[in-house]
Scaffold this motif. Structure first.
Motif, short mmCIF file in Angstrom:
data_model
loop_
_atom_site.label_atom_id
_atom_site.label_comp_id
_atom_site.label_asym_id
_atom_site.label_seq_id
_atom_site.Cartn_x
_atom_site.Cartn_y
_atom_site.Cartn_z
N ASP A 95 0.82 -1.21 0.00
CA ASP A 95 0.00 0.00 0.00
C ASP A 95 0.86 1.26 0.00
O ASP A 95 0.40 2.34 0.34
CB ASP A 95 -0.98 0.01 1.18
N THR A 96 2.10 1.13 -0.42
CA THR A 96 3.04 2.25 -0.46
C THR A 96 3.10 2.84 -1.86
O THR A 96 3.06 2.12 -2.86
CB THR A 96 4.46 1.75 -0.08
N VAL A 123 8.71 8.02 5.91
CA VAL A 123 7.35 7.69 5.47
C VAL A 123 6.47 8.91 5.68
O VAL A 123 6.42 9.48 6.77
CB VAL A 123 6.80 6.47 6.23
N ILE A 124 5.79 9.30 4.61
CA ILE A 124 4.92 10.48 4.62
C ILE A 124 3.48 10.00 4.45
O ILE A 124 3.19 9.19 3.56
CB ILE A 124 5.28 11.44 3.46
N ASN A 125 2.57 10.51 5.25
CA ASN A 125 1.17 10.12 5.10
C ASN A 125 0.49 10.92 3.98
O ASN A 125 1.12 11.78 3.36
CB ASN A 125 0.42 10.25 6.44
N THR A 126 -0.76 10.65 3.74
CA THR A 126 -1.47 11.30 2.64
C THR A 126 -1.65 12.80 2.82
O THR A 126 -1.90 13.51 1.86
CB THR A 126 -2.86 10.65 2.42
N GLU A 127 -1.48 13.28 4.06
CA GLU A 127 -1.56 14.73 4.31
C GLU A 127 -0.21 15.41 4.11
O GLU A 127 -0.10 16.62 4.27
CB GLU A 127 -2.07 15.01 5.73
#
Length: 145
Positions: A95-96, A123-127
């Motif tokens: 899911d990356t 790791v960067i989230n969707t925001e």
């Protein structure tokens, strides 16, 4: 001088849409010497056939005959990479979505110091923020250390 060979190992279990999105992002990677191994952990949905149709010969697609779990499933891909001259192996959750230069940066840092045993990307989230809780659980400051 040639660049080190990096194998990206992606484990799939009933998640072909996420895996396909991940593979689409990998196509844009600028690093010149990598191979992608997708291990299907005996999905019970149409994942394997979807991946088989979507993956051309630039991907290595392995299907486990049974779901052997997360760690052992990844080990199948790791073993393949080691048998095929991997200099580095990157385990990548299906899911990356990766950025174009992420492998360039990781390999450059790893090559700077041969004492590094494990390295990973930010790791960067969707925001667009750092995802400190990559395990999807609440982690306090001391646990991060």
């Amino acid at each position: 001088m040639s660049k080190p060979l990096v194998y990206l190992v992606i484990l799939n279990y009933n998640g072909y849409s996420d895996t396909l999105e991940c593979l689409d992002s990998i196509k844009k990677v600028s690093y010149p010497n990598y191979k992608t191994v997708v291990v299907d952990n005996n999905s019970t949905d149409e994942s394997y056939s979807m991946l088989l149709n979507a993956c051309d010969d630039s991907y290595i697609l392995i299907r486990n005959e049974k779901n052997i779990g997360f760690a052992a499933g990844n080990n199948v891909g790791i073993e393949y990479a080691l048998k095929n001259n991997a200099d580095y192996i990157l385990l990548l959750n299906n899911d990356t979505v990766v950025t174009e230069h992420f492998l360039d940066v990781l390999v450059e840092e790893a090559e700077k110091n041969m004492n590094i045993g494990v390295i990973g990307p930010r790791v960067i989230n969707t925001e667009g923020n750092n995802d400190w809780t990559c395990a999807r659980t609440k982690v306090d400051f001391m646990e991060r250390i």
